[in-house]
Design a protein around this motif. Structure first.
Motif, PDB file in Angstrom:
ATOM      1  N   ILE A 143      28.095  76.057  -5.754  1.00 14.66           N
ATOM      2  CA  ILE A 143      27.027  76.093  -4.755  1.00 14.66           C
ATOM      3  C   ILE A 143      27.606  76.153  -3.345  1.00 14.66           C
ATOM      4  O   ILE A 143      27.168  76.950  -2.503  1.00 14.66           O
ATOM      5  CB  ILE A 143      26.113  74.861  -4.915  1.00 14.66           C
ATOM      6  N   SER A 146      29.094  79.565  -2.634  1.00 16.97           N
ATOM      7  CA  SER A 146      28.040  80.574  -2.493  1.00 16.97           C
ATOM      8  C   SER A 146      27.330  80.449  -1.156  1.00 16.97           C
ATOM      9  O   SER A 146      26.980  81.453  -0.529  1.00 16.97           O
ATOM     10  CB  SER A 146      27.034  80.446  -3.639  1.00 16.97           C
ATOM     11  N   VAL A 421      21.749  85.215  -2.757  1.00 10.80           N
ATOM     12  CA  VAL A 421      22.303  84.571  -3.950  1.00 10.80           C
ATOM     13  C   VAL A 421      22.563  83.095  -3.692  1.00 10.80           C
ATOM     14  O   VAL A 421      22.182  82.229  -4.491  1.00 10.80           O
ATOM     15  CB  VAL A 421      23.590  85.286  -4.400  1.00 10.80           C
ATOM     16  N   LEU A 425      20.513  80.161  -5.647  1.00 10.33           N
ATOM     17  CA  LEU A 425      21.284  79.248  -6.493  1.00 10.33           C
ATOM     18  C   LEU A 425      21.076  77.806  -6.043  1.00 10.33           C
ATOM     19  O   LEU A 425      20.904  76.907  -6.877  1.00 10.33           O
ATOM     20  CB  LEU A 425      22.770  79.607  -6.447  1.00 10.33           C
ATOM     21  N   THR A 428      17.638  76.618  -7.108  1.00  4.18           N
ATOM     22  CA  THR A 428      17.589  76.365  -8.552  1.00  4.18           C
ATOM     23  C   THR A 428      18.267  75.052  -8.905  1.00  4.18           C
ATOM     24  O   THR A 428      17.724  74.226  -9.658  1.00  4.18           O
ATOM     25  CB  THR A 428      18.252  77.520  -9.316  1.00  4.18           C
ATOM     26  N   ASN A 591      12.841  80.928  -8.920  1.00  6.72           N
ATOM     27  CA  ASN A 591      14.141  81.233  -8.318  1.00  6.72           C
ATOM     28  C   ASN A 591      15.053  81.975  -9.283  1.00  6.72           C
ATOM     29  O   ASN A 591      15.805  82.863  -8.862  1.00  6.72           O
ATOM     30  CB  ASN A 591      14.809  79.936  -7.853  1.00  6.72           C
ATOM     31  N   SER A 592      14.990  81.633 -10.570  1.00 10.96           N
ATOM     32  CA  SER A 592      15.815  82.336 -11.559  1.00 10.96           C
ATOM     33  C   SER A 592      15.376  83.787 -11.695  1.00 10.96           C
ATOM     34  O   SER A 592      16.217  84.697 -11.807  1.00 10.96           O
ATOM     35  CB  SER A 592      15.738  81.627 -12.914  1.00 10.96           C
ATOM     36  N   LEU A 595      16.687  85.636  -8.742  1.00 12.68           N
ATOM     37  CA  LEU A 595      18.130  85.819  -8.849  1.00 12.68           C
ATOM     38  C   LEU A 595      18.470  86.995  -9.756  1.00 12.68           C
ATOM     39  O   LEU A 595      19.295  87.854  -9.410  1.00 12.68           O
ATOM     40  CB  LEU A 595      18.776  84.542  -9.396  1.00 12.68           C
ATOM     41  N   TRP A 603      25.200  91.511  -7.800  1.00  6.43           N
ATOM     42  CA  TRP A 603      25.953  90.539  -8.585  1.00  6.43           C
ATOM     43  C   TRP A 603      27.413  90.950  -8.747  1.00  6.43           C
ATOM     44  O   TRP A 603      28.293  90.093  -8.858  1.00  6.43           O
ATOM     45  CB  TRP A 603      25.299  90.347  -9.947  1.00  6.43           C
TER      46      TRP A 603
END
Length: 641
Positions: A143, A146, A421, A425, A428, A591-592, A595, A603
Motif C-alpha cells: 500500500i 503504491s 491504483v 488499493l 479496499t 473498489n475491486s 481496480l 496494470w
C-alpha cells in the motif's frame, strides 16, 4: 490462505531461547515468509517519536477548517472543469447530476471506513499505517509503495496541466514568457515544461514552511476556487432560468444513454472524489483527531459532492449534452449564452483549482515516506523531522525534486491510470481493515505481575472465560480479550447457534477464514463481471460462485457478535463506521470492480513499479524493519497461515 490467527503468539518478555526460536523463524530467517505478516503495535509511532535522534515530533496544529481545506483542495482539481463535459457527452447526458451523486455515495463508503480508522489509529501514513497494524508488513509495504506512485505521478500530471490553462487565460501559449512556455529539445524529441517544474518547487517550499502555514495557503487558494465555482452556479443559474434550461427539454429525455449509461458515468465520476485520503494522512498533526478527522473527512466530501452536483446541473441545463465542449465544458457553455468574458473567471478558477490540487496532492507523500522510514522499511533519512518547521522537510524536498523532474521532462497523461491504483488499493484495504478491527482485533493484554509465572493449563484454578493464552514462556504471557458482546444494531437478528459455534471453536481462525472467502468471492465476482470476452456461461457461473461466497460471508458476519476487544484496540472513543459488515463489503466490491476495470496496460505499468518495490523491500526493508530490530514493537501474525 486464510486470516487465521490474528492473535499474538509471543509476549514482550520472552526468554532469550524463545526469542531465538520464534524470532529467528518468523522474522530473522531468510527461508521464512512470516516476516510479511509481522505487525506493529498501535502506539508504536508514539514510541518512535520519543526515541528519534532529535526528539522532534510533528506539530499538532490542524483543526476542522484546515482539514476541510486539505480535503476540498485535494479533491476539487481541474477535473470539475473538464470531467463534467466528458461524462455528460459519453455516458450520462442530462442525468449527469445523478452520476455525481451515485459516485459521491460510493466514495462515502470508503470515507466512512477511513473516518473510523483515522480516528482509531491517528498516525501519519493513513492506509499504510492501518494495514501495518492489522494485516502485516507485506500488505503495508504494498500500500505504501503504491501510494508513493500515486502521489508522485498525480502531482506531476497536475503541474503539467497548469501551463495550458494559464495560456488560455492570457490568450495563448505565444503570450507566455519564453522561460515559462514549452521548449522543444532537439535531438531527443522531448518537450519540457519549465512552468510545471517551477510550480512544483513553489509548492515544495510552501510545504516545508510548516503544516499550519501550508494549510493556510491551501485555505486561501481553495477559497478562490470555491468562489469561482459559486460564480458558475449563480450566473449559470440566472442564464438557465433566462433561457429556459434548454438542456433538459430534449426529445431524448433525461436518460439518453439509459440507466446503464448513468451508472457507467458514475464509475468515471468516482475518481473525482479520491482526494479525501489526504485528510487521513495528516492525522498525526490534528489537535483533536478523534473528533476532527471524521468531521473533516465528512465535511470535505459532502461539500465536494454538493459542488459537483450543482455545477453539473447548471452545465447540462445551459447546453444540450451533445453540444458540450469536452475540453472546456463550463466556459464554452457560458460563451454559447453570450458571456464570453466569463471564460476569464472560469479559467482563473481552473488555475486555482490546479494549484490547490497540487498542494493537496503533494502534502501526503512526504508523510507516507516519513512513516515508512520511521518503521525502517526505507532509510531513516526520510523519517527526519525538522526542528524548526516540525514537518518532514527532507522527505518533502525529495518528493518535490522527483515530481518537478517528472513534470519538466515527461508528459505523464498516459500514466494517469496508474494514479488510481494506489487510491483504490488503499480504499479496499481500509474496508478489509474495518472488518478485522470489528471481528478479530489483534489486541494484546499483558498478564498482571502476580500471574507472570509459568501457568499449567491443566492445574490452574482460574477461569479465564474471556481470555485466550497465546504462548507459554518463562517470564510473561500475552492474552487476547474475547468479550464478544456487541451492542451494535444489525440488519439481521443474531443467530445464537452460529454465535455459539464460533465461540466453541477458534473464533479468530473461523472469522478470519470467512473474511478471506469474502475477499475471494469479491475477486471472482468482479473479475467475471468485467471480463466480457469470456463465454456467457462461464461468466454467469463465476458471478454466481463469487456472489454466493460474498453473500454467505455477509450473512455469517451479520449473525455473530462483533468482538468486544475492539473497544480496547486503538482509540475507540471516536467515530465508528455504521452498518458493519454490510458497508465495508459493498466498499470492497465497488473498489475491486474499479481496480479490475482499469485495464491491462495500466496494470502492466503498475507491475513494473511493484516489482521495483519488491526488490527494495527484499534487499533493504525486510532486513532493516524496526520490527526485526525491536521486539517490543513486534506482534507476529499468521495471516497467510
Amino acid at each position: 490462505m486464510g486470516f487465521a490467527g490474528f492473535d499474538s503468539q509471543e509476549g514482550n518478555g520472552s526468554s532469550s531461547s524463545s526469542t531465538t526460536t520464534n524470532h529467528g523463524g518468523q522474522h530473522g530467517s531468510s527461508c521464512s515468509w512470516r516476516f510479511l505478516t509481522r505487525r506493529k503495535k498501535v502506539n508504536s509511532h508514539v514510541e518512535d517519536n520519543h526515541n528519534n535522534s532529535h526528539g522532534v515530533q510533528l506539530a499538532k496544529e490542524l483543526t476542522i477548517p484546515h482539514l476541510m481545506a486539505v480535503g476540498v483542495g485535494a479533491t476539487i482539481g481541474a477535473g470539475v472543469y473538464v470531467l463534467v463535459g466528458t461524462v455528460a457527452r459519453e455516458h450520462a447526458g442530462p442525468a449527469l447530476p445523478l452520476s455525481f451523486m451515485i459516485a459521491g455515495l460510493a466514495a462515502a463508503l470508503s470515507a466512512l471506513c477511513y473516518a473510523e480508522l483515522a480516528s482509531r489509529f491517528p498516525s501519519a501514513g493513513s492506509a499504510y499505517h492501518y494495514a501495518y497494524i492489522c494485516l502485516g508488513e507485506g500488505v503495508a509495504w504494498l500500500i505504501g509503495w503504491s501510494l508513493i506512485l500515486e502521489y508522485g505521478i498525480g502531482g506531476a500530471a497536475v503541474a503539467r496541466s497548469i501551463t495550458p490553462n494559464l495560456a488560455a487565460l492570457i490568450g495563448g501559449v505565444d503570450n507566455l514568457p519564453a522561460f515559462l512556455s514549452y521548449q522543444h529539445i532537439p535531438g531527443i524529441d522531448i518537450v519540457v515544461d519549465p512552468l510545471a517544474a517551477i510550480m512544483v518547487f513553489i509548492v515544495t517550499w510552501v510545504l516545508c514552511t510548516g503544516i499550519k502555514e501550508s494549510t493556510m495557503v491551501q485555505s486561501i487558494v481553495t477559497s478562490v476556487n470555491i468562489c469561482a465555482l459559486m460564480f458558475v452556479i449563480v450566473v449559470g443559474g440566472y442564464l438557465g432560468f433566462k433561457s429556459g434550461w434548454v438542456g433538459y427539454g430534449l426529445p431524448t429525455g433525461y436518460f439518453p444513454f439509459g440507466i446503464d449509461g448513468m451508472v457507467a458515468g458514475s464509475a468515471t465520476a468516482f475518481f473525482a472524489y479520491i482526494g479525501f485520503d489526504a485528510v487521513a494522512s495528516t492525522a498525526e498533526e490534528v489537535k483533536n483527531p478523534q473528533r476532527d478527522l471524521p468531521l473533516g473527512i465528512a465535511a470535505s466530501l459532502s461539500l465536494c459532492c454538493g459542488l459537483y452536483m450543482i455545477v453539473s446541473i447548471v452545465v447540462v441545463g445551459l447546453v444540450p449534452y451533445y453540444d458540450i465542449n469536452p475540453n472546456t465544458p463550463i466556459s464554452s457553455a457560458f460563451a454559447d449564452n453570450g458571456l464570453q468574458w466569463a471564460a476569464y473567471i472560469i479559467n482563473a478558477g481552473a488555475i486555482t483549482a490546479l494549484c490547490s490540487s497540487l498542494l493537496g496532492g503533494m502534502l501526503p507523500q512526504p508523510r507516507i515516506l516519513m512513516a515508512m522510514g520511521r518503521d525502517g522499511l526505507l532509510p531513516p533519512f526520510f523519517s527526519d523531522i525538522n526542528k524548526h518547521s516540525y514537518v518532514p522537510v527532507k522527505s518533502t524536498v525529495v518528493t518535490g525534486l522527483v515530481s518537478a523532474a517528472l513534470a519538466f521532462f515527461m508528459d505523464v497523461s498516459q500514466l494517469a491510470g496508474m494514479v488510481s491504483v494506489g487510491t483504490l488499493l488503499a480504499f479496499t484495504i481500509s474496508a478489509i481493515t474495518v472488518l478485522i478491527v470489528r471481528y478479530i482485533p489483534p489486541i494484546e493484554v499483558p498478564l498482571p505481575l502476580s500471574l507472570q509465572e509459568p501457568i499449567d493449563a491443566e492445574s490452574t484454578e482460574y477461569d479465564w472465560s474471556h481470555l485466550e493464552t497465546l504462548e507459554k514462556d518463562a517470564k510473561k504471557k500475552t492474552l487476547v480479550v474475547q468479550e464478544d458482546v456487541s451492542v451494535d444494531y444489525s440488519l439481521i437478528p443474531k443467530n445464537h447457534a452460529i454465535d455459539t459455534f464460533v465461540h466453541n471453536g477458534n473464533r479468530k481462525e473461523t472469522v478470519g477464514c470467512v473474511i478471506a472467502f469474502i475477499c475471494l468471492g469479491v475477486f471472482i465476482l468482479t473479475f467475471a463481471a468485467s471480463s466480457t470476452h469470456f463465454l456467457s456461461s462461464v461468466r454467469f457461473t463465476s458471478c454466481g460462485v463469487g456472489g454466493i461466497l460474498v453473500l454467505s460471508g455477509l450473512v455469517f458476519l451479520t449473525c455473530i457478535d462483533q468482538d468486544d476487544a475492539r473497544h480496547k484496540f486503538g482509540n475507540s472513543r471516536g467515530f465508528t463506521c455504521p452498518l458493519v459488515p454490510l458497508l465495508p463489503i459493498i466498499s470492497i466490491l465497488i473498489n475491486s470492480y474499479l481496480l479490475i476495470s482499469l485495464g491491462g496496460s495500466t496494470w502492466l505499468r503498475v507491475s513494473v513499479w511493484l516489482a521495483l518495490g519488491i526488490i527494495i523491500y527484499v534487499f533493504y526493508g525486510r532486513n532493516h524493519s524496526s520490527l526485526k530490530l525491536d521486539d517490543a514493537n513486534y506482534t507476529p501474525s499468521t495471516f497467510f497461515a
